[in-house]
Scaffold this motif. Sequence first.
Motif: not given
Length: 94
Positions: A58, A60-61, A63-64, A76-77, A81
């Motif tokens: 995903e 967000a994952d 990005l983390n 950034n997110l 994407e």
Amino acid sequence: MKAANKQLAEWDAELNQLHERNGDLGLKVQMLEQELKEVQGDRDESKKSAPIVAEFPEPADLLNQLKTRRKKSGANLADIEVVLEILDHYQERN
């Protein structure tokens, strides 16, 4: 005696029919076995030639994970994407 001979002749005819039917079924089994081998061979070839599909995490994952490895990353997110969309598009072409 005549009746016994008639009965034997009937049984003989019935036995011949069963042998013919059995022969036909044996031939059908051989044909189906051959067809099965061909289909299995085609399936194995298809598996080998099928493209490998990558599954991405995903956004967000991802990005983390990036932030964990590169503390000062400016991504950034939305950036992640877009990168995943690019990778999906690239993967579809190949």
